[in-house]
Design an enzyme around this catalytic site. Structure first.
Site, PDB file in Angstrom:
ATOM      1  NE  ARG B   8      -0.528  -0.074   4.943  1.00  0.00           N
ATOM      2  CZ  ARG B   8      -0.692   0.647   6.033  1.00  0.00           C
ATOM      3  NH1 ARG B   8      -1.520   1.668   6.064  1.00  0.00           N
ATOM      4  NH2 ARG B   8      -0.026   0.348   7.127  1.00  0.00           N
ATOM      5  CB  SER B  35      -5.635   3.287   6.131  1.00  0.00           C
ATOM      6  OG  SER B  35      -5.894   3.806   7.418  1.00  0.00           O
ATOM      7  CD  GLU B  56     -17.310   1.585   2.178  1.00  0.00           C
ATOM      8  OE1 GLU B  56     -18.539   1.436   2.255  1.00  0.00           O
ATOM      9  OE2 GLU B  56     -16.610   1.908   3.161  1.00  0.00           O
ATOM     10  CG  PHE B  81     -15.122  -2.164   3.780  1.00  0.00           C
ATOM     11  CD1 PHE B  81     -15.957  -3.056   4.430  1.00  0.00           C
ATOM     12  CD2 PHE B  81     -14.051  -1.633   4.472  1.00  0.00           C
ATOM     13  CE1 PHE B  81     -15.738  -3.398   5.755  1.00  0.00           C
ATOM     14  CE2 PHE B  81     -13.821  -1.974   5.798  1.00  0.00           C
ATOM     15  CZ  PHE B  81     -14.665  -2.854   6.446  1.00  0.00           C
ATOM     16  CG  HIS B 107      -5.667  -2.129   5.342  1.00  0.00           C
ATOM     17  ND1 HIS B 107      -5.241  -1.133   4.506  1.00  0.00           N
ATOM     18  CD2 HIS B 107      -5.266  -1.790   6.579  1.00  0.00           C
ATOM     19  CE1 HIS B 107      -4.609  -0.211   5.206  1.00  0.00           C
ATOM     20  NE2 HIS B 107      -4.598  -0.576   6.468  1.00  0.00           N
ATOM     21  CG  ASP B 115      -8.647  -3.019  12.209  1.00  0.00           C
ATOM     22  OD1 ASP B 115      -8.470  -2.547  13.355  1.00  0.00           O
ATOM     23  OD2 ASP B 115      -8.530  -2.342  11.166  1.00  0.00           O
ATOM     24  NE  ARG B 165      -2.204  -2.297   9.901  1.00  0.00           N
ATOM     25  CZ  ARG B 165      -2.004  -2.762  11.128  1.00  0.00           C
ATOM     26  NH1 ARG B 165      -2.238  -4.017  11.404  1.00  0.00           N
ATOM     27  NH2 ARG B 165      -1.581  -1.970  12.077  1.00  0.00           N
TER      28      ARG B 165
END
Lengths: 272, 310
Positions: B8, B35, B56, B81, B107, B115, B165
Site C-alpha cells: 500500500r 491508510s 463504498e 469493502f 488491507h 482489526d 497493510r
C-alpha cells in the site's frame, strides 16, 4: 404555448414501448409509460445531442437509472434517429442489441448500462464530476423510479452530489407511486421525497410529469440553479396513456398480449 | 531482501509519480486515505482527488461514471469493502460497462491483524476473478506493486489490485522484468514447485531455502496476476516438477489454488496442495501470530511439500 407536437411524439414513444414489449412477450410497460413524457422532453427539446454523432464532445447525457424502463429510452432514441424503429422490436430476443436492460456498448445513445437499481444515479454523479474536471459543458440527466429510492446507494449518491456542488446534474424522479409488490406507501414508504432531497442539500422542484410546460420549466429552473444539484420530482401515473394499465401495479412487469397491445396502440394514437 | 515496504505504501508513492505525467488520473477514497495511502496523491493533486466518505457502493459506481467521461480512476478502500461490500456494483457498473477503473484495495487478508475478522478478507480474489474482463493483480512486494500498478493504469479496462497493510520484504530489483499476466520464476527447482502470490511469495522463498537444506530442490513462481493467469508457466512447472503447492493469503476456496487447479486438471493433472486460509473466519492478533495460527507461513509450505511425499 402549444405542446401538441411533444404530446404526439410522446404518443409515438408510448406506441413504440407497447409494440416492443408485446413483441418481446415480457418487459416493463408501466414504468416505461409513466416516464414517456419526461424522456420525450429530454430527447426532443432539452438535450444538446446529435444522433449522427452519439459521442459528440460537450453533449448532454441521459442515464436511465430505472433501467427496466429501457423500452421508453429505446423508442425515444429510435424516433430521434439513432437507429431504425424495427430494431427496437428485437427487444429481449437472443442476439439482440436491445437487452432487457440497456447496454451502453450495444445501443448508440445509451450512456450507461443500467438495470441494477441505484447505480445509474451514482454513475451519473460520477459523470458530473468527470465533466466538471474536463471543463465539459454537457449536463447530466438521470431518471430514477420512486421505488428505486429505497436503495441505500441512492442516498449515498445524493449526499456526494450535494457535497461536490454538482449543479450540472439534474435528477428526475418518476413518482408514479407504485412498485412491483404494490404501493410505495405499503411496501416501503419513501415519502416525503421532496423533504428528503432538500435535507440532502438539493434544489427540489415538484411538477406534474405529464405536463410539458411544467417539465420544460423545471429543466430551466435546474439550469438556473448554481452550486447544487437539482431533483425534479415528477408526479406521474404508471401505465399513462393506456387506460387499462393506468395506476395498476400489476402492469409493472407484464407484457400485453396481442389483443391488449392492439387496444393500447389504438388508444395511444401514435406511430412507431 | 534488505528493505521492507508495504504494497500500500508503494501504491501511495506510485500514484504521485503517475499523477505527474497522467493528467487524466483521478483518485477516489472512502475515508481511509491515510491508510490506503491515497492521501499522498490528495496532498499533491487535490483537484483530482475525491473523498467519497464512508460510502463504498456509491464510490465505485461514481468511479465508473467518471471513467466514462474519459478519465482513468484509481478508487481505494479496504479490500473487504471494495470486493466484498461493493461486489455487485463493481460487477455491474465497472465490469459489465468495461469502465477504466482500477480498484486498488488495501488491507487484504489476515495481516490486517488487530482489526479482526470483519476486516480480514479472504474472498476478494475469488470474487473478482469471476467477473468477465477483470484483470486481477496481487503484488508480492513494493517494487512489483509499483510496476504492476503502472501497467494497470496504462491499460484500458477494469483492474482489481490487491494490496497489503503490513511491510513485506522487497526482493525484486528495479530493473527486473515484471509484466502483467506473466508469472515470474524466482527460483529454479526440479522436485516441486511452489506457486505463490502476494505476501506468500516471501514465505515460499524462505520455505525453498529451508527445503534446500534438506536436499529438496524447490521451484518458486510468483503469480502476481491472478487473471489473466499465466497458464504456460504453471503447466510447465507441473510437467517438469510433477508436484505443486500453491500459497496465498486468501481462502483456499476460489483463489490462486483454485485457479491453478483449474488449469492443471485440464492440462497436466499432478498432485496439488493448497496453503491458505482454510474455510474459516479470522480474529484479532498480530499479523505474524495470525499467519502462524491460520497456517500461512513458510513452515506451512514446508509441511505441504512434505505431504507430497518429499
Amino acid at each position: 404555448m402549444d405542446y401538441s407536437k411533444f404530446e404526439q411524439m410522446a404518443a409515438n414513444v408510448r406506441t413504440g414501448v407497447i409494440k416492443a414489449i408485446a413483441a418481446a412477450g415480457s418487459g416493463h410497460p408501466g414504468g416505461s409509460l409513466s416516464a414517456a413524457d419526461i424522456v420525450t422532453a429530454l430527447y426532443f427539446n432539452e438535450m444538446n445531442i446529435d444522433p449522427s454523432n452519439p459521442k459528440m464532445g460537450g453533449r448532454d447525457r441521459f442515464i436511465l437509472s430505472k433501467g427496466h424502463a429501457g423500452p421508453v429510452q429505446y423508442a425515444a432514441l429510435a424516433l430521434r434517429g439513432y437507429f431504425r424503429h424495427e430494431d427496437v422490436l428485437t427487444l429481449r430476443k437472443l442476439g439482440s442489441n436491445f437487452q432487457g436492460h440497456p447496454n451502453m456498448h450495444e445501443v448508440p445513445g445509451i450512456e450507461m448500462s443500467t438495470g441494477s437499481l441505484g447505480q445509474g444515479f451514482a454513475a451519473a454523479g460520477g459523470m458530473a464530476i468527470g465533466c466538471k474536471l474536463s471543463g465539459d459543458p454537457g449536463r447530466i440527466y438521470v431518471l430514477l423510479g420512486d421505488g428505486e429510492l429505497q436503495e441505500g446507494i441512492v442516498w449515498e449518491a445524493a449526499m456526494s452530489a450535494a457535497h461536490y456542488h454538482l449543479d450540472n446534474l439534474c435528477a428526475i424522479v418518476d413518482w408514479n407511486g407504485l412498485q412491483i409488490d404494490g404501493k410505495n406507501d405499503d411496501v416501503m414508504k419513501v415519502a416525503p421525497i421532496d423533504e428528503k432531497f432538500k435535507a440532502f442539500g438539493w434544489n427540489v422542484v415538484v411538477i406534474n410529469g405529464h405536463d410539458f410546460g411544467e417539465i420544460f420549466s423545471a429543466f430551466d429552473a435546474a439550469k438556473a440553479c448554481k452550486g447544487k444539484p437539482t431533483v425534479i420530482i415528477a408526479k406521474t401515473h404508471k401505465g399513462r396513456g393506456v387506460s387499462f394499465m393506468e395506476d395498476q401495479a400489476g402492469w409493472h412487469g407484464k407484457a400485453p398480449n396481442a389483443e391488449e397491445a392492439e387496444a393500447a396502440i389504438k388508444e395511444l394514437g401514435g406511430e412507431f | 531482501m534488505a528493505d521492507k515496504m508495504a504494497t500500500r505504501q508503494a501504491y501511495g508513492q506510485v500514484l504521485v509519480e503517475i499523477g505527474a505525467k497522467n493528467k487524466d488520473l483521478v483518485v477516489m477514497d472512502a475515508d481511509l486515505s491515510k491508510s490506503t495511502m491515497t492521501a499522498e496523491f490528495a496532498n499533491v493533486y487535490p483537484d483530482r482527488f475525491f473523498n467519497m466518505g464512508i460510502a463504498e457502493t456509491n464510490m465505485y459506481a461514481a468511479a465508473a461514471g467518471i471513467a466514462h467521461t474519459g478519465k482513468t480512476v484509481c478508487a481505494s478502500t479496504f479490500a473487504m469493502f471494495a470486493a466484498g461490500r461493493a461486489f455487485e456494483i463493481i460487477r455491474n457498473s465497472i465490469g459489465y460497462t468495461k469502465a477504466n477503473v482500477k480498484i486498488c484495495a488495501t488491507h487484504a487478508g489476515i495481516t490486517v491483524g488487530e482489526d479482526g475478522a470483519t476486516h480480514q478478507t479472504f474472498e476478494d480474489l475469488a470474487l473478482m476473478r469471476t467477473i468477465p474482463g477483470m484483470t486481477v493483480v496481487n503484488p508480492s512486494d513494493g517494487v512489483s506493486a509499483k510496476e504492476l500498478i503502472r501497467q494497470c493504469v496504462d491499460m484500458n479496462g477494469p483492474c482489481y489490485i490487491r494490496l497489503g497493510r503490513a511491510a513485506v520484504p522487497t526482493f525484486y530489483a528495479e530493473d527486473d522484468e515484471i509484466v502483467l499476466g506473466q508469472g515470474n520464476m524466482l527460483r529454479g527447482g526440479r522436485d516441486v514447485t511452489v506457486i505463490a502470490t502476494g505476501i506468500m511469495v516471501a514465505e515460499a522463498m524462505a520455505a525453498a531455502e529451508e527445503l534446500a537444506g534438506k536436499g529438496i530442490d524447490v521451484r518458486v513462481i510468483d503469480i502476481h496476476t491472478i487473471k489473466p493467469l499465466d497458464e504456460e508457466i504453471i503447466i510447465r512447472a507441473a510437467e517438469q516438477t510433477g508436484k505443486i503447492v500453491t500459497a496465498e493469503e486468501h481462502s483456499v476456496i476460489g483463489g490462486l489454488g483454485s485457479a491453478v487447479a483449474e488449469v492443471l486438471v485440464k492440462n497436466c493433472p499432478v498432485p496439488v496442495r493448497m496453503v491458505g486460509q482454510s474455510d474459516t473466519f479470522g480474529e484479532s492478533g498480530k499479523p505474524d501470530q495470525l499467519k502462524e495460527k491460520y497456517g500461512m507461513t513458510a513452515k506451512d509450505i514446508v509441511h505441504a511439500v512434505h505431504s507430497l511425499g518429499l
